[in-house]
Design an enzyme around this catalytic site. Sequence first.
Site, PDB file in Angstrom:
ATOM      1  N   ASN A  89     -21.478  22.198  48.876  1.00 24.77           N
ATOM      2  CA  ASN A  89     -20.577  22.576  47.793  1.00 24.77           C
ATOM      3  C   ASN A  89     -21.164  23.725  46.967  1.00 24.77           C
ATOM      4  OD1 ASN A  89     -21.825  19.729  47.132  1.00 24.77           O
ATOM      5  ND2 ASN A  89     -21.428  20.566  45.093  1.00 24.77           N
ATOM      6  N   ASP A  90     -21.495  23.553  45.702  1.00 24.15           N
ATOM      7  CA  ASP A  90     -21.774  24.673  44.799  1.00 24.15           C
ATOM      8  C   ASP A  90     -22.827  25.647  45.330  1.00 24.15           C
ATOM      9  OD1 ASP A  90     -20.281  22.910  43.328  1.00 24.15           O
ATOM     10  OD2 ASP A  90     -21.580  22.926  41.568  1.00 24.15           O
TER      11      ASP A  90
ATOM     12  N   GLN B 269     -25.598  23.547  47.135  1.00 22.65           N
ATOM     13  CA  GLN B 269     -25.611  22.087  47.141  1.00 22.65           C
ATOM     14  C   GLN B 269     -25.359  21.592  48.560  1.00 22.65           C
ATOM     15  OE1 GLN B 269     -25.729  19.775  43.975  1.00 22.65           O
ATOM     16  NE2 GLN B 269     -27.068  21.532  44.081  1.00 22.65           N
TER      17      GLN B 269
ATOM     18  N   TRP C 103     -20.411  13.805  50.268  1.00 21.09           N
ATOM     19  CA  TRP C 103     -21.233  14.143  49.104  1.00 21.09           C
ATOM     20  C   TRP C 103     -22.199  13.001  48.816  1.00 21.09           C
ATOM     21  CZ3 TRP C 103     -22.516  12.041  44.501  1.00 21.09           C
ATOM     22  CH2 TRP C 103     -23.057  12.889  43.529  1.00 21.09           C
TER      23      TRP C 103
ATOM     24  N   SER D 222     -26.959  21.717  40.523  1.00 15.84           N
ATOM     25  CA  SER D 222     -26.829  23.173  40.523  1.00 15.84           C
ATOM     26  C   SER D 222     -27.748  23.881  39.535  1.00 15.84           C
ATOM     27  CB  SER D 222     -25.376  23.563  40.237  1.00 15.84           C
ATOM     28  OG  SER D 222     -24.552  23.189  41.304  1.00 15.84           O
TER      29      SER D 222
ATOM     30  N   ARG E 211     -25.763  19.873  32.657  1.00 15.85           N
ATOM     31  CA  ARG E 211     -26.172  20.406  33.958  1.00 15.85           C
ATOM     32  C   ARG E 211     -25.806  21.885  34.122  1.00 15.85           C
ATOM     33  NH1 ARG E 211     -21.834  16.773  34.925  1.00 15.85           N
ATOM     34  NH2 ARG E 211     -19.933  17.803  35.668  1.00 15.85           N
ATOM     35  N   ASP E 212     -26.242  22.454  35.256  1.00 19.55           N
ATOM     36  CA  ASP E 212     -25.858  23.783  35.755  1.00 19.55           C
ATOM     37  C   ASP E 212     -26.407  24.934  34.902  1.00 19.55           C
ATOM     38  OD1 ASP E 212     -24.305  22.140  37.407  1.00 19.55           O
ATOM     39  OD2 ASP E 212     -22.486  22.475  36.234  1.00 19.55           O
TER      40      ASP E 212
ATOM     41  N   GLU F 298     -18.033  22.792  33.503  1.00 21.86           N
ATOM     42  CA  GLU F 298     -19.126  22.957  34.480  1.00 21.86           C
ATOM     43  C   GLU F 298     -19.480  24.424  34.762  1.00 21.86           C
ATOM     44  OE1 GLU F 298     -19.107  19.219  37.428  1.00 21.86           O
ATOM     45  OE2 GLU F 298     -17.832  20.857  38.097  1.00 21.86           O
TER      46      GLU F 298
END
Length: 251
Positions: free
Chosen positions: A3-4, A20, A28, A61, A128-129, A176
């Site tokens: 994913n990301d 990710q 996932w 991430s 996060r991120d 996000e």
Amino acid sequence: WTNDPNGMIYQNGVYHLFFQYNPFDTKWENMCWGHAVSTDLIHWEQKETALYPDQDGTMYSGCGIINEKGLLGLPTDAQLYFYTCSGGRSGWSRGKKFKQKIAYSTDGGKTLQKLEGCIIKHIVEENRDPKVYWHEESKAYYMVLYLDKNDFGIFRSKDLKSWKKSQTITLDKGFECPDLRRIPVEGGGDKWVFWSADGYYYLGDFDGYEFKTDGIRHEAYKTSIPYAAQTFWGTKDVITIPWLRTENRGK
């Protein structure tokens, strides 16, 4: 499962794309950082998995920069990666919280080493991120970080180790994977743009401490397929790559 996109860096003619990744299943789980490289953005070679879960959490991430200021006791050409360690998302990390950490590479991205400790402790929910840049006018690094609901934090640091929050900002439907950077404008000049995962973006001004916006939400995408796009560090042009949320027919 992928994913990301994460930690996107251009250095010495090579584009590094981390992402990710669950190397163990088509679903996932067990979030790691995969790694691929390219010299033309068209042809990619997948490398060994770069970051695996540990006792503090799985690998969520983050972003990458080059250590141009020679900080953290590392050489100026070292690659630095800021990532979320998601405590509680694995059996090893049960009872732990989300926090922000650093990994680095001194061999051109072939291997990543995790620095001990964290740079930002848990603040709220699944914060996060992290996305990090140098702000030349105020002579400090800044980080944008997703906090909770539609809230984001902006943090500053001189040494990449000690970070202080300078703003909490709420953005209409923002969610996000934030990015805050100057974007060139056709005809000359640039604009400060705050970007979020759905392709919603907000225009404004940034002084290294606070982002001031009119609050108007703009939409970059016509569909909900692109998500969590990130821009490359180290390129003259702004190059962005999203995750495409398509059906995984092999699961």
